[in-house]
Design a protein around this motif. Structure first.
Motif, PDB file in Angstrom:
ATOM      1  N   HIS A 179      71.750  87.599  33.017  1.00 29.37           N
ATOM      2  CA  HIS A 179      72.150  87.184  31.676  1.00 29.37           C
ATOM      3  C   HIS A 179      70.921  87.033  30.774  1.00 29.37           C
ATOM      4  O   HIS A 179      70.944  87.467  29.607  1.00 29.37           O
ATOM      5  CB  HIS A 179      72.922  85.866  31.738  1.00 29.37           C
ATOM      6  CG  HIS A 179      73.420  85.387  30.410  1.00 29.37           C
ATOM      7  ND1 HIS A 179      74.219  86.154  29.594  1.00 29.37           N
ATOM      8  CD2 HIS A 179      73.208  84.220  29.745  1.00 29.37           C
ATOM      9  CE1 HIS A 179      74.500  85.490  28.490  1.00 29.37           C
ATOM     10  NE2 HIS A 179      73.892  84.321  28.551  1.00 29.37           N
TER      11      HIS A 179
ATOM     12  N   GLN B 215      67.990  88.558  31.050  1.00 32.76           N
ATOM     13  CA  GLN B 215      67.435  89.877  30.753  1.00 32.76           C
ATOM     14  C   GLN B 215      68.237  90.555  29.640  1.00 32.76           C
ATOM     15  O   GLN B 215      67.666  91.166  28.722  1.00 32.76           O
ATOM     16  CB  GLN B 215      67.444  90.754  31.996  1.00 32.76           C
ATOM     17  CG  GLN B 215      66.790  92.119  31.784  1.00 32.76           C
ATOM     18  CD  GLN B 215      66.707  92.921  33.072  1.00 32.76           C
ATOM     19  OE1 GLN B 215      67.525  92.743  33.972  1.00 32.76           O
ATOM     20  NE2 GLN B 215      65.724  93.788  33.190  1.00 32.76           N
ATOM     21  N   ARG B 216      69.548  90.437  29.690  1.00 34.90           N
ATOM     22  CA  ARG B 216      70.393  91.057  28.675  1.00 34.90           C
ATOM     23  C   ARG B 216      70.189  90.394  27.315  1.00 34.90           C
ATOM     24  O   ARG B 216      70.000  91.083  26.299  1.00 34.90           O
ATOM     25  CB  ARG B 216      71.869  90.959  29.075  1.00 34.90           C
ATOM     26  CG  ARG B 216      72.819  91.605  28.076  1.00 34.90           C
ATOM     27  CD  ARG B 216      74.260  91.546  28.548  1.00 34.90           C
ATOM     28  NE  ARG B 216      74.722  90.178  28.696  1.00 34.90           N
ATOM     29  CZ  ARG B 216      75.139  89.408  27.679  1.00 34.90           C
ATOM     30  NH1 ARG B 216      75.131  89.888  26.446  1.00 34.90           N
ATOM     31  NH2 ARG B 216      75.569  88.201  27.896  1.00 34.90           N
TER      32      ARG B 216
ATOM     33  N   SER C 104      66.570  91.167  25.930  1.00 34.00           N
ATOM     34  CA  SER C 104      66.417  92.573  25.552  1.00 34.00           C
ATOM     35  C   SER C 104      67.210  92.898  24.291  1.00 34.00           C
ATOM     36  O   SER C 104      66.758  93.673  23.445  1.00 34.00           O
ATOM     37  CB  SER C 104      66.854  93.488  26.696  1.00 34.00           C
ATOM     38  OG  SER C 104      66.002  93.319  27.809  1.00 34.00           O
ATOM     39  N   GLU C 105      68.407  92.320  24.165  1.00 34.90           N
ATOM     40  CA  GLU C 105      69.202  92.544  22.958  1.00 34.90           C
ATOM     41  C   GLU C 105      68.509  91.954  21.742  1.00 34.90           C
ATOM     42  O   GLU C 105      68.565  92.512  20.646  1.00 34.90           O
ATOM     43  CB  GLU C 105      70.591  91.930  23.114  1.00 34.90           C
ATOM     44  CG  GLU C 105      71.503  92.713  24.048  1.00 34.90           C
ATOM     45  CD  GLU C 105      72.858  92.048  24.218  1.00 34.90           C
ATOM     46  OE1 GLU C 105      73.050  90.926  23.677  1.00 34.90           O
ATOM     47  OE2 GLU C 105      73.726  92.640  24.895  1.00 34.90           O
TER      48      GLU C 105
END
Length: 281
Positions: A41, A43-44, A47-48
């Motif tokens: 979660h 990392q997502r 990155s977003e």
């Protein structure tokens, strides 16, 4: 808490941890554990938000990288002109225009002016925004403890203006400010109170392209007052419109980010975010 604000707070905490432990090069798992969310979660979300990994993001706020960017920005006017030739550039001077109140309007402290304000979430936490028919007159990043301070500050500066809460009026401005594609938008006008010297400094800040940084000395040189570095620093600190007048892009000559009116951690987030997006484009 709004989801965007919640995500930013997790990201800010992660940046703080990454910077503090840079020598140890913490793993993605270590960082995710620090901010108390799952590795996947985190990392997502990161990155977003940043467009790059936490490890790559750190590279954009190191002293070595920033000193190189300072060398590139020796001539702010030339840099802005060159950036303007690139279809990928987003120079705020092409997106924002400054209008100063007249001396009479300054003395009357906003008499006859209608100001609408609101609080909104942004990629960098909550912000306070105040607008008039002639443009944005105030913008500041806020937290729970400083929300009322910004309203008090606005009321003191525009003492005789009609000041009303109206998020329906201010919300479209926020959408425009943080739009992914500013080239398709008309300029956002700003209405500010300031001395001639302050206006010169704020206009110079608009010449710093997205993804670039400069120093107080370089700003002083660009406005023709090379000996007024301390006064430039004061004017930068008095910037009434956060983000749009990008005072966060002014750092110390050693490549150290330094303090920021709206928090040194937020300054790291702003500079790293802009550099990451600019370089990825």
């Amino acid at each position: 808490m709004d989801q965007q604000t919640y995500n930013y707070e997790k990201i800010a905490k992660a940046i703080e941890f990454i910077v503090a432990n840079a020598k140890e090069q913490p793993s993605l798992f270590d960082v995710a554990e620090e901010v108390n969310i799952s590795q996947f979660h985190f990392q997502r979300v990161f990155s977003e938000w940043a467009g790059v990994s936490p490890k790559k993001f750190l590279q954009y706020i190191t002293a070595g990288y920033l000193k190189e960017k300072i060398r590139e920005s020796a001539n702010l006017t030339e840099l802005a002109e060159l950036a303007g030739l690139s279809s990928q550039s987003r120079v705020y001077d092409h997106f924002t225009s400054i209008e100063a109140v007249t001396p009479q309007e300054f003395r009357s402290s906003g008499k006859g002016l209608a100001i609408r304000y609101g609080y909104h979430e942004t990629p960098f936490g909550n912000c306070f925004l105040a607008v008039t028919e002639r443009g944005i007159c105030a913008m500041a990043f806020v937290d729970a403890d400083s929300k009322e301070d910004q309203l008090i500050r606005l009321a003191k500066k525009w003492h005789y203006a009609e000041i009303t809460a109206d998020q329906e009026v201010t919300a479209p401005y926020i959408r425009r400010i943080f739009s992914a594609d500013k080239k398709s938008l008309e300029k956002l006008p700003l209405l500010v109170q300031g001395t001639n010297f302050q206006l010169k400094v704020w206009e110079a800040l608009l010449n710093i392209p997205n993804g670039a940084v400069t120093t107080y000395q370089q700003i002083a040189n660009s406005i023709g007052h090379p000996g007024a570095v301390r006064a430039v620093g004061t004017a930068v600190g008095d910037n009434p419109v956060a983000y749009l007048i990008p005072c966060h892009r002014v750092i110390r000559k050693e490549g150290i980010l330094g303090e920021y009116r709206w928090g040194s951690l937020r300054k790291k987030a702003l500079i790293g975010w802009e550099a990451a997006h600019h370089n990825e484009e």
